[in-house]
Design an enzyme around this catalytic site. Structure first.
Site, PDB file in Angstrom:
ATOM      1  N   ASP A  65      10.325  63.082  73.701  1.00 16.38           N
ATOM      2  CA  ASP A  65       9.832  62.319  74.419  1.00 16.38           C
ATOM      3  C   ASP A  65       9.171  62.587  75.962  1.00 16.38           C
ATOM      4  O   ASP A  65       9.586  63.819  76.248  1.00 16.38           O
ATOM      5  CB  ASP A  65      11.015  61.360  75.081  1.00 16.38           C
ATOM      6  CG  ASP A  65      10.502  59.874  75.548  1.00 16.38           C
ATOM      7  OD1 ASP A  65       9.390  59.427  75.411  1.00 16.38           O
ATOM      8  OD2 ASP A  65      11.259  59.303  76.234  1.00 16.38           O
ATOM      9  N   ASN A 109       7.253  52.434  67.491  1.00 16.44           N
ATOM     10  CA  ASN A 109       6.167  52.814  68.066  1.00 16.44           C
ATOM     11  C   ASN A 109       4.707  52.152  67.749  1.00 16.44           C
ATOM     12  O   ASN A 109       3.650  52.376  68.389  1.00 16.44           O
ATOM     13  CB  ASN A 109       6.090  54.475  68.039  1.00 16.44           C
ATOM     14  CG  ASN A 109       6.868  55.224  68.717  1.00 16.44           C
ATOM     15  OD1 ASN A 109       7.410  56.355  68.450  1.00 16.44           O
ATOM     16  ND2 ASN A 109       7.265  54.587  70.028  1.00 16.44           N
TER      17      ASN A 109
HETATM   18  C1  IPE Z   1      11.459  57.787  71.227  1.00 13.36           C
HETATM   19  O1  IPE Z   1      10.526  57.751  72.168  1.00 13.36           O
HETATM   20  C2  IPE Z   1      10.468  58.065  69.917  1.00 13.36           C
HETATM   21  C3  IPE Z   1       9.845  59.049  69.766  1.00 13.36           C
HETATM   22  C4  IPE Z   1       9.891  60.310  70.630  1.00 13.36           C
HETATM   23  C5  IPE Z   1       9.078  59.349  68.502  1.00 13.36           C
HETATM   24  P1  IPE Z   1       9.910  56.164  72.695  1.00 13.36           P
HETATM   25  O2  IPE Z   1       9.491  56.617  74.004  1.00 13.36           O
HETATM   26  O3  IPE Z   1       9.523  55.418  71.724  1.00 13.36           O
HETATM   27  O4  IPE Z   1      11.480  55.390  73.166  1.00 13.36           O
HETATM   28  P2  IPE Z   1      11.495  54.271  74.303  1.00 13.36           P
HETATM   29  O5  IPE Z   1      10.535  53.237  73.928  1.00 13.36           O
HETATM   30  O6  IPE Z   1      11.488  54.937  75.489  1.00 13.36           O
HETATM   31  O7  IPE Z   1      12.826  53.914  73.854  1.00 13.36           O
HETATM   32  C1  IPE Z   2       6.817  60.413  72.866  1.00 10.26           C
HETATM   33  O1  IPE Z   2       5.992  60.367  74.213  1.00 10.26           O
HETATM   34  C2  IPE Z   2       5.860  60.691  71.928  1.00 10.26           C
HETATM   35  C3  IPE Z   2       6.002  59.039  70.982  1.00 10.26           C
HETATM   36  C4  IPE Z   2       6.900  58.270  71.151  1.00 10.26           C
HETATM   37  C5  IPE Z   2       5.016  58.919  70.134  1.00 10.26           C
HETATM   38  P1  IPE Z   2       5.933  59.079  74.814  1.00 10.26           P
HETATM   39  O2  IPE Z   2       4.512  58.701  74.385  1.00 10.26           O
HETATM   40  O3  IPE Z   2       6.826  58.078  74.392  1.00 10.26           O
HETATM   41  O4  IPE Z   2       5.879  59.399  76.246  1.00 10.26           O
HETATM   42  P2  IPE Z   2       6.320  58.587  77.650  1.00 10.26           P
HETATM   43  O5  IPE Z   2       7.813  58.140  77.181  1.00 10.26           O
HETATM   44  O6  IPE Z   2       5.534  57.413  77.662  1.00 10.26           O
HETATM   45  O7  IPE Z   2       6.332  59.709  78.783  1.00 10.26           O
HETATM   46 MG    MG Z   3       8.612  57.534  75.525  1.00  8.58          MG
END
Ligand code: IPE
Ligand code: IPE
Ligand code: MG
Length: 244
Positions: free
Chosen positions: A23, A71
């Protein structure tokens, strides 16, 4: 520096199975005034580095959360960019397979992904079966709750068909109905990116996992960060409900 790191890594006990919520890609990009997809691209590189490092320290299983069942709520443009990157990543992984020797597995409902991505996942899993080093479990369109419901449905179906009885179900038997069947539970779950939640990751499997949270964003998470997480894990007192 590189040498020192290696020495430090081999001198500490490495868990059998580490799971990571990758993340922070979006925030990494925003901090640099770049589009979110640039963060996902660098995040994919960070994964490549960590997967190879996992092999050198003797980790057996590395499970990574790449795309969750939640997602899909993101803008079409971002979802599309992530899917394109995954396709590109897997194409390259298949081409470099003999060099990296990483065994690939996929957890999640792949039927919702593009036919091209499904095919690459199938090829990557099939061709890498023979490697004996680290196994990477790639969580794609993965959700812990969906995984548990799917397992319950499979069990119920077997009961209806007379193949098993409800009271015969055990915890081990239920584990075998999950995507992670045959994979030991993770001892350590790492979440970079500063959020203090699981976001539906490995709900059943992480019942007794140690959690390690860090503000470091996933694209900046390198071998040194993994060493730090493992060192923190080694300093924990795992009681499993007992008293010592
Ligand atoms: C969790 O991250 C999912 C992945 C890293 C694939 P998210 O960014 O989707 O989680 P939330 O929305 O902060 O809970
Ligand atoms: C994790 O990074 C990747 C996926 C969830 C696909 P994010 O896209 O959630 O990055 P932040 O949390 O917005 O920084
Ligand atoms: Mg995220």
């Amino acid at each position: 520096m590189g040498l020192f790191r290696k020495k430090e890594a081999v001198s500490q006990a490495v868990p059998t199975h580490i799971a990571i919520v990758m993340d922070g890609n979006g925030r990494w990009a925003r901090k640099r005034g770049l589009p979110r997809k640039a963060g996902h691209k660098v995040g994919a590189e960070a994964f490549r580095t960590i997967a190879n490092y996992a092999k050198t320290i003797g980790l057996k299983y590395l499970t990574v959360y790449a795309f969750s069942t939640e997602n899909w709520k993101r803008a079409d443009e971002e979802v599309h960019a992530i899917m394109q990157l995954l396709e590109q990543y897997l194409r390259e992984a298949i081409a470099d397979m003999d060099k990296n020797r990483v065994r690939f597995c996929f957890f999640g409902d792949l039927t919702q992904l593009s036919p091209a991505l499904q095919e690459e996942a199938r090829i990557a899993a099939q061709r890498s079966k023979r490697y004996e080093g680290v196994q990477v479990n790639f969580c794609l369109n993965y959700g812990g709750r969906v995984e548990i419901v799917r397992a319950a449905q499979r069990f119920a179906r077997d009961c209806v068909e007379g193949k098993c009885a409800p009271e015969a179900l055990t915890q081990e038997g239920f584990s075998d109905l999950l995507y992670s069947s045959g994979v030991p539970d993770p001892e350590l779950v790492i979440r970079p990116g500063g959020e203090l939640r699981t976001s539906n990751f490995l709900l059943w499997q992480s019942a007794y996992a140690e959690y390690y949270f860090t503000d470091v964003l996933w694209p900046d998470f390198g071998p040194k960060e993994l060493d730090k997480a493992i060192a923190a894990y080694n300093a924990r007192n795992r009681r499993f409900g007992g008293a010592k």
